[in-house]
Design a protein around this motif. Structure first.
Motif, PDB file in Angstrom:
ATOM      1  N   THR A   5      57.406  51.159 -11.912  1.00  0.00           N
ATOM      2  CA  THR A   5      56.017  51.570 -12.089  1.00  0.00           C
ATOM      3  C   THR A   5      55.262  50.557 -12.947  1.00  0.00           C
ATOM      4  O   THR A   5      55.863  49.766 -13.668  1.00  0.00           O
ATOM      5  N   ALA A   6      53.948  50.628 -12.857  1.00  0.00           N
ATOM      6  CA  ALA A   6      53.077  49.855 -13.752  1.00  0.00           C
ATOM      7  C   ALA A   6      51.844  50.695 -13.998  1.00  0.00           C
ATOM      8  O   ALA A   6      51.403  51.445 -13.119  1.00  0.00           O
ATOM      9  N   GLY A   7      51.296  50.597 -15.181  1.00  0.00           N
ATOM     10  CA  GLY A   7      50.087  51.332 -15.507  1.00  0.00           C
ATOM     11  C   GLY A   7      49.209  50.501 -16.424  1.00  0.00           C
ATOM     12  O   GLY A   7      49.708  49.821 -17.315  1.00  0.00           O
ATOM     13  N   PHE A   8      47.903  50.562 -16.176  1.00  0.00           N
ATOM     14  CA  PHE A   8      46.972  49.764 -16.959  1.00  0.00           C
ATOM     15  C   PHE A   8      45.718  50.557 -17.280  1.00  0.00           C
ATOM     16  O   PHE A   8      45.202  51.288 -16.441  1.00  0.00           O
ATOM     17  N   PHE A   9      45.228  50.383 -18.504  1.00  0.00           N
ATOM     18  CA  PHE A   9      43.921  50.875 -18.887  1.00  0.00           C
ATOM     19  C   PHE A   9      42.894  49.876 -18.374  1.00  0.00           C
ATOM     20  O   PHE A   9      43.137  48.671 -18.409  1.00  0.00           O
ATOM     21  N   HIS A  10      41.758  50.372 -17.900  1.00  0.00           N
ATOM     22  CA  HIS A  10      40.677  49.444 -17.569  1.00  0.00           C
ATOM     23  C   HIS A  10      39.338  50.141 -17.723  1.00  0.00           C
ATOM     24  O   HIS A  10      39.236  51.360 -17.731  1.00  0.00           O
ATOM     25  N   GLY A 120      52.117  45.437 -19.971  1.00  0.00           N
ATOM     26  CA  GLY A 120      51.464  44.254 -20.511  1.00  0.00           C
ATOM     27  C   GLY A 120      51.628  43.021 -19.651  1.00  0.00           C
ATOM     28  O   GLY A 120      51.719  41.925 -20.176  1.00  0.00           O
ATOM     29  N   GLY A 121      51.644  43.171 -18.335  1.00  0.00           N
ATOM     30  CA  GLY A 121      51.813  42.012 -17.469  1.00  0.00           C
ATOM     31  C   GLY A 121      51.077  42.168 -16.155  1.00  0.00           C
ATOM     32  O   GLY A 121      51.653  42.632 -15.179  1.00  0.00           O
ATOM     33  N   PHE A 122      49.790  41.789 -16.117  1.00  0.00           N
ATOM     34  CA  PHE A 122      48.995  41.945 -14.909  1.00  0.00           C
ATOM     35  C   PHE A 122      49.550  41.103 -13.763  1.00  0.00           C
ATOM     36  O   PHE A 122      49.712  41.590 -12.651  1.00  0.00           O
ATOM     37  N   ARG A 126      51.175  42.408 -10.206  1.00  0.00           N
ATOM     38  CA  ARG A 126      50.633  41.950  -8.919  1.00  0.00           C
ATOM     39  C   ARG A 126      51.727  41.368  -8.052  1.00  0.00           C
ATOM     40  O   ARG A 126      51.841  41.698  -6.870  1.00  0.00           O
ATOM     41  N   GLN A 127      52.523  40.477  -8.637  1.00  0.00           N
ATOM     42  CA  GLN A 127      53.586  39.827  -7.864  1.00  0.00           C
ATOM     43  C   GLN A 127      54.570  40.858  -7.309  1.00  0.00           C
ATOM     44  O   GLN A 127      54.961  40.795  -6.147  1.00  0.00           O
ATOM     45  N   LEU A 128      54.950  41.821  -8.133  1.00  0.00           N
ATOM     46  CA  LEU A 128      55.928  42.825  -7.700  1.00  0.00           C
ATOM     47  C   LEU A 128      55.321  43.792  -6.680  1.00  0.00           C
ATOM     48  O   LEU A 128      56.025  44.256  -5.777  1.00  0.00           O
ATOM     49  N   LEU A 129      54.020  44.079  -6.794  1.00  0.00           N
ATOM     50  CA  LEU A 129      53.356  44.914  -5.794  1.00  0.00           C
ATOM     51  C   LEU A 129      53.371  44.218  -4.444  1.00  0.00           C
ATOM     52  O   LEU A 129      53.771  44.802  -3.433  1.00  0.00           O
ATOM     53  N   HIS A 152      39.612  42.430 -13.803  1.00  0.00           N
ATOM     54  CA  HIS A 152      40.284  42.584 -12.518  1.00  0.00           C
ATOM     55  C   HIS A 152      41.786  42.328 -12.576  1.00  0.00           C
ATOM     56  O   HIS A 152      42.239  41.257 -12.946  1.00  0.00           O
ATOM     57  N   LEU A 153      42.471  43.326 -12.178  1.00  0.00           N
ATOM     58  CA  LEU A 153      43.911  43.255 -12.030  1.00  0.00           C
ATOM     59  C   LEU A 153      44.274  42.353 -10.854  1.00  0.00           C
ATOM     60  O   LEU A 153      45.282  41.679 -10.865  1.00  0.00           O
ATOM     61  N   PHE A 154      43.400  42.320  -9.862  1.00  0.00           N
ATOM     62  CA  PHE A 154      43.677  41.528  -8.659  1.00  0.00           C
ATOM     63  C   PHE A 154      42.780  40.301  -8.621  1.00  0.00           C
ATOM     64  O   PHE A 154      41.765  40.238  -9.293  1.00  0.00           O
ATOM     65  N   GLU A 155      43.206  39.327  -7.832  1.00  0.00           N
ATOM     66  CA  GLU A 155      42.534  38.031  -7.776  1.00  0.00           C
ATOM     67  C   GLU A 155      41.986  37.768  -6.380  1.00  0.00           C
ATOM     68  O   GLU A 155      42.546  38.258  -5.394  1.00  0.00           O
ATOM     69  N   PRO A 156      40.919  36.970  -6.273  1.00  0.00           N
ATOM     70  CA  PRO A 156      40.460  36.550  -4.947  1.00  0.00           C
ATOM     71  C   PRO A 156      41.607  35.841  -4.229  1.00  0.00           C
ATOM     72  O   PRO A 156      42.344  35.068  -4.836  1.00  0.00           O
ATOM     73  N   GLY A 157      41.761  36.135  -2.960  1.00  0.00           N
ATOM     74  CA  GLY A 157      42.830  35.516  -2.184  1.00  0.00           C
ATOM     75  C   GLY A 157      44.113  36.334  -2.146  1.00  0.00           C
ATOM     76  O   GLY A 157      45.042  35.979  -1.416  1.00  0.00           O
ATOM     77  N   ASP A 158      44.194  37.429  -2.927  1.00  0.00           N
ATOM     78  CA  ASP A 158      45.368  38.297  -2.824  1.00  0.00           C
ATOM     79  C   ASP A 158      45.426  38.864  -1.413  1.00  0.00           C
ATOM     80  O   ASP A 158      44.389  39.092  -0.781  1.00  0.00           O
ATOM     81  N   PRO A 159      46.636  39.136  -0.918  1.00  0.00           N
ATOM     82  CA  PRO A 159      46.745  39.667   0.440  1.00  0.00           C
ATOM     83  C   PRO A 159      46.179  41.085   0.543  1.00  0.00           C
ATOM     84  O   PRO A 159      46.268  41.872  -0.401  1.00  0.00           O
ATOM     85  N   THR A 160      45.598  41.385   1.671  1.00  0.00           N
ATOM     86  CA  THR A 160      45.153  42.749   1.929  1.00  0.00           C
ATOM     87  C   THR A 160      46.388  43.640   1.920  1.00  0.00           C
ATOM     88  O   THR A 160      47.362  43.370   2.623  1.00  0.00           O
TER      89      THR A 160
END
Length: 185
Positions: A5-10, A120-122, A126-129, A152-160
């Motif tokens: 699992t991963a969880g983040f406040f935003h 503590g590792g965005f 992302r990589q593991l997702l 943003h947790l995600f970056e432009p160019g991330d896969p759909t």
């Protein structure tokens, strides 16, 4: 197989960095209960380099959040870094991941134990997702516009990537807690 699992406040404007600067009084009893459930079910933590460096400088000497400090200081922590060495990991119960991350995590999930949490590792989350290894992603949206900080947790160019909403809760102070999992194709 163990759950990862991963969880983040935003914030509403997508800031995921340094929630202590913009959470204010939004951390309520419901979020405390959520954190309590995490502490009860997680027995292994994965950290990225930045998260490790920030947390290792704070949690071993933290006076606030005694419950979480006790948990995070004692839990086994595996650190994903290409620049740190094992000798530099001075925080108790910290081990450097050697070799490639994804096979390591795949093997870790097959071992006996409780849940594994990315903390503590965005970039790590992302990589593991995107590798199909992250089972749940929880986002805790605070009712605040932070204004500055890493967005943003995600970056432009991330896969759909299609996800399923597994749970959604509104807390008494207006936080929205959403949990997603990978959609089975």
């Amino acid at each position: 197989m163990r759950k990862l699992t991963a969880g983040f406040f935003h914030s509403l404007d997508g800031v995921v960095e340094a929630p202590n600067l913009w959470q204010f009084d939004a951390f309520d009893d419901e979020l405390g209960a959520l954190l309590g459930r995490v502490i009860e079910s997680v027995d292994t933590v994965l950290l990225g380099r930045k998260g490790y460096e920030e947390w290792a400088g704070y949690w071993p000497i933290a006076e606030a959040d005694e419950g979480f400090a006790t948990f995070i200081n004692s839990v086994p922590k595996f650190v994903a870094s290409r620049t740190l060495t094992q000798a530099q990991l001075t925080w108790q119960n910290s081990t450097l991941i050697t070799g490639e991350l994804e096979p390591f995590v795949h093997d870790l999930k097959r071992r006996e134990g409780g849940e594994i949490a990315v903390m503590g590792g965005f970039s790590l989350a992302r990589q593991l997702l995107f590798a199909g290894l992250l089972d749940e992603l929880t986002l805790i949206t605070h009712p605040v516009v932070a204004g500055s900080g890493r967005r943003h947790l995600f970056e432009p160019g991330d896969p759909t990537t299609r996800l399923d909403l597994q749970d959604c809760t509104r807390t008494s102070k207006g936080n929205v807690v959403t949990t997603y999992g990978l959609r089975a194709e």
